[in-house]
Write a protein that holds these residues in place. Structure first.
Motif, PDB file in Angstrom:
ATOM      1  N   MET A 178       0.827  -1.213   0.000  1.00 31.85           N
ATOM      2  CA  MET A 178       0.000   0.000   0.000  1.00 31.85           C
ATOM      3  C   MET A 178       0.860   1.261   0.000  1.00 31.85           C
ATOM      4  N   THR A 179       2.033   1.178   0.616  1.00 29.82           N
ATOM      5  CA  THR A 179       2.968   2.308   0.519  1.00 29.82           C
ATOM      6  C   THR A 179       3.295   2.583  -0.939  1.00 29.82           C
ATOM      7  N   GLY A 180       3.517   1.511  -1.700  1.00 33.85           N
ATOM      8  CA  GLY A 180       3.777   1.667  -3.124  1.00 33.85           C
ATOM      9  C   GLY A 180       2.609   2.286  -3.860  1.00 33.85           C
ATOM     10  N   PHE A 181       1.385   1.861  -3.521  1.00 35.21           N
ATOM     11  CA  PHE A 181       0.205   2.421  -4.188  1.00 35.21           C
ATOM     12  C   PHE A 181       0.085   3.918  -3.905  1.00 35.21           C
ATOM     13  N   PHE A 182       0.279   4.308  -2.662  1.00 37.54           N
ATOM     14  CA  PHE A 182       0.150   5.718  -2.310  1.00 37.54           C
ATOM     15  C   PHE A 182       1.242   6.574  -2.972  1.00 37.54           C
ATOM     16  N   LEU A 183       2.447   6.035  -3.053  1.00 34.29           N
ATOM     17  CA  LEU A 183       3.524   6.783  -3.712  1.00 34.29           C
ATOM     18  C   LEU A 183       3.294   6.912  -5.216  1.00 34.29           C
ATOM     19  N   SER A 184       2.477   6.018  -5.767  1.00 34.81           N
ATOM     20  CA  SER A 184       2.188   6.092  -7.209  1.00 34.81           C
ATOM     21  C   SER A 184       1.263   7.249  -7.550  1.00 34.81           C
ATOM     22  N   MET A 185       0.767   7.957  -6.543  1.00 31.46           N
ATOM     23  CA  MET A 185      -0.108   9.102  -6.779  1.00 31.46           C
ATOM     24  C   MET A 185       0.680  10.356  -7.137  1.00 31.46           C
ATOM     25  N   ILE A 186       1.995  10.277  -7.150  1.00 31.92           N
ATOM     26  CA  ILE A 186       2.823  11.481  -7.268  1.00 31.92           C
ATOM     27  C   ILE A 186       3.255  11.774  -8.699  1.00 31.92           C
ATOM     28  N   TYR A 187       3.882  10.804  -9.358  1.00 28.63           N
ATOM     29  CA  TYR A 187       4.672  11.101 -10.557  1.00 28.63           C
ATOM     30  C   TYR A 187       3.857  11.565 -11.754  1.00 28.63           C
ATOM     31  N   ALA A 188       2.820  10.836 -12.130  1.00 26.26           N
ATOM     32  CA  ALA A 188       2.065  11.196 -13.330  1.00 26.26           C
ATOM     33  C   ALA A 188       1.396  12.569 -13.207  1.00 26.26           C
ATOM     34  N   PRO A 189       0.686  12.862 -12.108  1.00 29.09           N
ATOM     35  CA  PRO A 189       0.129  14.217 -11.962  1.00 29.09           C
ATOM     36  C   PRO A 189       1.204  15.297 -11.931  1.00 29.09           C
ATOM     37  N   MET A 190       2.359  14.968 -11.355  1.00 29.42           N
ATOM     38  CA  MET A 190       3.468  15.917 -11.317  1.00 29.42           C
ATOM     39  C   MET A 190       3.957  16.234 -12.729  1.00 29.42           C
ATOM     40  N   THR A 191       4.130  15.201 -13.538  1.00 35.46           N
ATOM     41  CA  THR A 191       4.568  15.412 -14.919  1.00 35.46           C
ATOM     42  C   THR A 191       3.552  16.241 -15.695  1.00 35.46           C
ATOM     43  N   LYS A 192       2.271  15.968 -15.467  1.00 36.59           N
ATOM     44  CA  LYS A 192       1.216  16.716 -16.156  1.00 36.59           C
ATOM     45  C   LYS A 192       1.247  18.197 -15.779  1.00 36.59           C
ATOM     46  N   VAL A 193       1.335  18.489 -14.470  1.00 34.01           N
ATOM     47  CA  VAL A 193       1.292  19.883 -14.036  1.00 34.01           C
ATOM     48  C   VAL A 193       2.516  20.651 -14.531  1.00 34.01           C
ATOM     49  N   VAL A 194       3.660  19.984 -14.613  1.00 37.81           N
ATOM     50  CA  VAL A 194       4.863  20.630 -15.139  1.00 37.81           C
ATOM     51  C   VAL A 194       4.726  20.854 -16.652  1.00 37.81           C
ATOM     52  N   ALA A 195       4.289  19.832 -17.380  1.00 41.50           N
ATOM     53  CA  ALA A 195       4.182  19.931 -18.834  1.00 41.50           C
ATOM     54  C   ALA A 195       3.174  20.994 -19.269  1.00 41.50           C
ATOM     55  N   GLU A 196       2.094  21.157 -18.509  1.00 39.07           N
ATOM     56  CA  GLU A 196       1.031  22.074 -18.916  1.00 39.07           C
ATOM     57  C   GLU A 196       1.223  23.498 -18.410  1.00 39.07           C
ATOM     58  N   ASN A 197       2.201  23.723 -17.532  1.00 40.46           N
ATOM     59  CA  ASN A 197       2.370  25.060 -16.962  1.00 40.46           C
ATOM     60  C   ASN A 197       3.766  25.646 -17.159  1.00 40.46           C
ATOM     61  N   THR A 198       4.580  24.996 -17.981  1.00 42.99           N
ATOM     62  CA  THR A 198       5.885  25.545 -18.349  1.00 42.99           C
ATOM     63  C   THR A 198       6.080  25.375 -19.844  1.00 42.99           C
ATOM     64  N   ASN A 199       6.957  26.201 -20.437  1.00 40.01           N
ATOM     65  CA  ASN A 199       7.220  26.017 -21.859  1.00 40.01           C
ATOM     66  C   ASN A 199       8.135  24.810 -22.054  1.00 40.01           C
ATOM     67  N   PRO A 200       8.220  24.269 -23.287  1.00 42.46           N
ATOM     68  CA  PRO A 200       8.941  23.000 -23.508  1.00 42.46           C
ATOM     69  C   PRO A 200      10.373  22.969 -22.975  1.00 42.46           C
ATOM     70  N   ILE A 201      11.127  24.061 -23.123  1.00 42.89           N
ATOM     71  CA  ILE A 201      12.509  24.079 -22.637  1.00 42.89           C
ATOM     72  C   ILE A 201      12.539  23.922 -21.122  1.00 42.89           C
ATOM     73  N   HIS A 202      11.687  24.681 -20.430  1.00 43.33           N
ATOM     74  CA  HIS A 202      11.642  24.601 -18.972  1.00 43.33           C
ATOM     75  C   HIS A 202      11.061  23.275 -18.505  1.00 43.33           C
ATOM     76  N   THR A 203      10.170  22.697 -19.305  1.00 37.16           N
ATOM     77  CA  THR A 203       9.586  21.400 -18.949  1.00 37.16           C
ATOM     78  C   THR A 203      10.660  20.333 -18.838  1.00 37.16           C
ATOM     79  N   VAL A 204      11.543  20.283 -19.836  1.00 36.01           N
ATOM     80  CA  VAL A 204      12.632  19.302 -19.820  1.00 36.01           C
ATOM     81  C   VAL A 204      13.530  19.520 -18.610  1.00 36.01           C
ATOM     82  N   ARG A 205      13.836  20.777 -18.317  1.00 38.19           N
ATOM     83  CA  ARG A 205      14.713  21.070 -17.186  1.00 38.19           C
ATOM     84  C   ARG A 205      14.062  20.732 -15.852  1.00 38.19           C
ATOM     85  N   CYS A 206      12.761  21.004 -15.732  1.00 46.57           N
ATOM     86  CA  CYS A 206      12.047  20.615 -14.514  1.00 46.57           C
ATOM     87  C   CYS A 206      12.035  19.099 -14.360  1.00 46.57           C
TER      88      CYS A 206
END
Length: 410
Positions: free
Chosen positions: A110-138
């Motif tokens: 269950m620790t693994g399941f809860f930690l899986s809530m982080i990465y995909a939403p994080m990638t989405k929020v970075v990709a949609e709120n920064t320009n492509p150059i900054h997205t790669v760096r983030c």
């Protein structure tokens, strides 16, 4: 040079995500770092921890798939903050019920399941709120943070009893859960983070917006090839790295106290994989496919060196280089390919799916590796790792370009 407003916003978003991911990877590498102390020569305990880690990877993988889809619908502040909080709660209890095996297995899963809530939403929020150059760096920022989690876990494990290491990891998760909620509320109020700006783009033949039409969009973005890359690199970056302390102890003959320290140094060096990947990528004129092909080839050659070179120090150098080269391929996948799906509106879903494949492969291989040590030995396992890299070479060879060039010459 003056820093633009967009760059400042990217630094704030990327910094928060990187700090959160450092806490995540510190917590998730604890079991690996303390395994030599727990095992203490007990083969049955090796198999038990192999099962625990496999269940963790399975729940993490399934969670990535589920939470990736949810992450395209629910705000990142909720997904990330509650994921960190709940993971901290299960992680802190785990060492106290460790010998109640069935309960411990489920709790750590269950620790693994809860930690899986982080990465995909994080990638989405970075990709949609920064320009492509900054997205790669983030992306590189929190990828570096993820890789630094391993040496931090090994360092803490070398000083504390293994139960206390879990406690420290949970405190880090609790702190970041609170900070994420506070800062994301601030980002939303200031307009630094917004949601729903990108939706899937459909062709004339897929206007029904069905599930299969979404799959068709991803297929056109070469999701199948990158699914295979996710599987291959997932085994190396997750399972092989997980078993490194045990490998150093059992195969190379280092003591239970020396193995975590060596693991810390090794994973610290591995943490530079993302920067090496970008350096090579830039020198190859931002050719992602060629970068991946070269790195798979390098990793295969380094694993070959690991097999033949038995001197412990040289062996460690080569296995670290092999993992670094493989991780460079993973860096292209997570920091270059996934954010490039921004215009599809399915960054979180696609990222979650690819991470699902990566960790399902890790789950299967973790059990196989644990059971295989006593049967085929570490040497043959090294050949299996090399074989995975060779398979990566084959899937990245540009067959169409070679075939077309051959016929043009005729």
């Amino acid at each position: 040079m003056k820093i633009t407003k967009e760059a400042k916003n990217a630094i704030m978003i990327g910094g928060l995500c990187s700090a959160s991911y450092l806490a995540v990877y510190f917590a998730r590498n604890i079991l690996s770092a303390v395994t030599p102390k727990i095992v203490n020569g007990d083969e049955a305990m090796v198999e038990y921890i192999g099962v625990v880690s496999s269940l963790y990877f399975i729940f993490y993988a399934v969670g990535q798939l589920i939470n990736g889809i949810i992450g395209d619908k629910i705000k990142a502040k909720y997904m990330i903050s509650f994921g960190l909080l709940l993971a901290g709660a299960t992680n802190i209890v785990f060492p106290y019920i460790f010998h109640i095996q069935n309960v411990a297995k489920f709790l750590y899963a269950m620790t693994g399941f809860f930690l899986s809530m982080i990465y995909a939403p994080m990638t989405k929020v970075v990709a949609e709120n920064t320009n492509p150059i900054h997205t790669v760096r983030c992306s590189l920022g929190y990828e570096l943070a993820a890789l630094l989690g391993s040496p931090f876990a090994g360092l803490v494990a070398s000083f504390l009893v293994w139960q206390s290491v879990f406690f420290v990891g949970s405190i880090a998760l609790f702190v970041m859960a609170g900070l994420c909620m506070i800062f994301f509320i601030y980002f939303e109020r200031k307009g630094i983070v917004t949601y729903g700006k990108y939706v899937p783009t459909y062709t004339q033949s897929t206007q029904n917006h069905s599930f299969f039409s979404k799959i068709n969009i991803l297929i056109k973005h070469r999701i199948i090839i990158f699914s295979l890359i996710s599987i291959i690199t997932g085994v190396i970056r997750t399972t092989v790295v997980f078993w490194l302390p045990t490998y150093f102890s059992q195969y190379l003959g280092y003591s239970q106290d020396e193995a975590p320290v060596i693991f810390s140094v090794a994973t610290l060096l591995i943490s530079f994989s993302a920067f090496i990947a970008v350096f090579v990528y830039e020198r190859l004129h931002r050719n992602m496919d060629l970068t991946i092909l070269i790195m798979f080839t390098a990793s295969a050659l380094f694993f070959l060196g690991v097999y033949f070179l038995k001197n412990p120090v040289i062996n460690i150098i080569f296995i670290v280089l092999a993992v670094i080269a493989s991780n460079c391929c993973a860096s292209m996948l997570w920091s270059r390919y996934c954010p490039s799906l921004r215009d599809t509106g399915m960054v979180s879903s696609a990222t979650g799916y690819l991470d699902f494949l990566s960790y399902m492969a890790a789950a299967a291989s973790s059990t196989i590796f644990a059971n295989s040590v006593s049967t085929i030995g570490w040497g043959n396992l090294i050949l299996i790792w090399m074989g995975l890299m060779v398979f990566g070479i084959f899937i990245m060879i540009p067959y169409k370009k070679i075939f077309n060039k051959k016929w043009r010459l005729r």
